[in-house]
Design a protein around this motif. Sequence first.
Motif, PDB file in Angstrom:
ATOM      1  N   PHE A 165      32.767   3.732 -10.929  1.00 17.71           N
ATOM      2  CA  PHE A 165      32.627   2.393 -11.500  1.00 17.71           C
ATOM      3  C   PHE A 165      31.157   1.988 -11.520  1.00 17.71           C
ATOM      4  CE2 PHE A 165      36.670   2.558  -9.190  1.00 17.71           C
ATOM      5  CZ  PHE A 165      37.574   2.177 -10.173  1.00 17.71           C
ATOM      6  N   VAL A 200      38.738  -6.388 -16.722  1.00 16.71           N
ATOM      7  CA  VAL A 200      37.983  -5.930 -17.898  1.00 16.71           C
ATOM      8  C   VAL A 200      36.976  -6.976 -18.365  1.00 16.71           C
ATOM      9  CG1 VAL A 200      39.811  -4.398 -18.653  1.00 16.71           C
ATOM     10  CG2 VAL A 200      39.803  -6.770 -19.447  1.00 16.71           C
ATOM     11  N   SER A 254      37.389  -7.659  -8.477  1.00 19.73           N
ATOM     12  CA  SER A 254      38.468  -6.780  -8.887  1.00 19.73           C
ATOM     13  C   SER A 254      37.894  -5.564  -9.606  1.00 19.73           C
ATOM     14  CB  SER A 254      39.439  -7.522  -9.812  1.00 19.73           C
ATOM     15  OG  SER A 254      40.358  -6.620 -10.384  1.00 19.73           O
ATOM     16  N   SER A 292      39.683  -3.611 -11.402  1.00 21.09           N
ATOM     17  CA  SER A 292      40.479  -3.384 -12.604  1.00 21.09           C
ATOM     18  C   SER A 292      40.256  -4.448 -13.673  1.00 21.09           C
ATOM     19  CB  SER A 292      41.972  -3.321 -12.254  1.00 21.09           C
ATOM     20  OG  SER A 292      42.405  -4.529 -11.649  1.00 21.09           O
ATOM     21  N   ARG A 305      34.770   6.562  -6.542  1.00 17.78           N
ATOM     22  CA  ARG A 305      36.180   6.218  -6.380  1.00 17.78           C
ATOM     23  C   ARG A 305      36.713   6.675  -5.024  1.00 17.78           C
ATOM     24  NH1 ARG A 305      40.488   4.865  -9.678  1.00 17.78           N
ATOM     25  NH2 ARG A 305      39.114   4.920 -11.507  1.00 17.78           N
ATOM     26  N   SER A 339      42.341  -2.382  -0.699  1.00 16.49           N
ATOM     27  CA  SER A 339      43.551  -2.305  -1.517  1.00 16.49           C
ATOM     28  C   SER A 339      44.499  -3.414  -1.074  1.00 16.49           C
ATOM     29  CB  SER A 339      44.215  -0.934  -1.354  1.00 16.49           C
ATOM     30  OG  SER A 339      45.382  -0.853  -2.141  1.00 16.49           O
ATOM     31  N   GLU A 365      46.170  -3.869  -6.068  1.00 18.82           N
ATOM     32  CA  GLU A 365      44.892  -3.977  -6.760  1.00 18.82           C
ATOM     33  C   GLU A 365      43.765  -3.644  -5.792  1.00 18.82           C
ATOM     34  OE1 GLU A 365      42.547  -7.026  -9.805  1.00 18.82           O
ATOM     35  OE2 GLU A 365      44.471  -7.578  -8.930  1.00 18.82           O
ATOM     36  N   ASN A 366      42.704  -3.030  -6.318  1.00 20.57           N
ATOM     37  CA  ASN A 366      41.556  -2.679  -5.496  1.00 20.57           C
ATOM     38  C   ASN A 366      40.430  -3.692  -5.700  1.00 20.57           C
ATOM     39  OD1 ASN A 366      42.661  -0.323  -4.345  1.00 20.57           O
ATOM     40  ND2 ASN A 366      42.138   0.868  -6.165  1.00 20.57           N
ATOM     41  N   TRP A 367      39.842  -4.119  -4.582  1.00 27.06           N
ATOM     42  CA  TRP A 367      38.803  -5.142  -4.591  1.00 27.06           C
ATOM     43  C   TRP A 367      37.521  -4.591  -3.960  1.00 27.06           C
ATOM     44  CZ3 TRP A 367      39.897  -9.805  -6.886  1.00 27.06           C
ATOM     45  CH2 TRP A 367      41.263 -10.054  -7.158  1.00 27.06           C
ATOM     46  N   ASP A 406      34.009   1.278 -16.374  1.00 31.28           N
ATOM     47  CA  ASP A 406      34.319   2.670 -16.056  1.00 31.28           C
ATOM     48  C   ASP A 406      33.064   3.524 -16.218  1.00 31.28           C
ATOM     49  OD1 ASP A 406      36.984   2.116 -15.557  1.00 31.28           O
ATOM     50  OD2 ASP A 406      37.603   2.503 -17.628  1.00 31.28           O
TER      51      ASP A 406
END
Length: 270
Positions: A156, A136, A132, A134, A170, A111, A115-117, A150
């Motif tokens: 993920f 898209v 990343s 997040s 997650r 984190s 943002e989470n990597w 998702d």
Amino acid sequence: MDIDAYLDRLGVGRPAAPDLATLRHLQERHLAAVPFENLSIHLGEPVVLDEEALFAKIVGRRRGGFCYELNGLFAALLRALGHDATLHAAQVFHADGTLGPPLDHAAIVVSLDSENWLVDVGFGRFARHPLSLSAVDGQPDPDGEFLVLDAPHGDFDVLLDGKPQYRLERRPRPLADFVPMAWWQTTSPESPFTRSLTCSRPTSQGRVTLAGDKLIETVDGVRNEVPLPTPEAIHAAYRVYFGMALTRLPVPPGGSPLTHGAPQPDTALT
């Protein structure tokens, strides 16, 4: 943990700050310096999932390991350097699109700046840079284009060049949660690790893999395989290509050290 000794193993100095550029550099250097390998299984060595034992193996003895070992210790280093790093379980996709068992793989989530990597130094051929969770769109990487989608229950799915690699949980897990599956991976005759022998790392132009008695180098997409006819040649390959001075050679399944029993070199292994 002796942070400086670990960083010396990676060939880097102590970073100034726990930022994304530092994280990216550490991941690149870890992949280049510490091989993905399952030699302990074929040397009769125990695989112990605690930080002291992993440090002694990977840093002290300058060995590699598989996912639980490599990502388990790297997560500890990242935390020691000030990163918010946690271990997460993943289920690996089979070639037919079905999922493997829970805790089949261990990866790292960092984190950073809200943002989470995803960081992974223990999956064979995989991203060389943080991904990343997040984003898209596809994320280009030296080893291909990665896409994070998702999945059910807030998980993920991670895809490489359109092919599913694994489903990442997650929620974080402690390293101890992976001990039962690590035992299965290292002892079961159904495990891919007991049925193969491999040592592999990426290079600036591709990948180098020592699979039993065969040295395979992929350079700019061109694969070259060289048989190693003697134990001395195999010892030299471990030393020259992976920096590993073994006192004895691992014995692959069903044969001597000169028996080739490993999978193809550029397959992603957990």
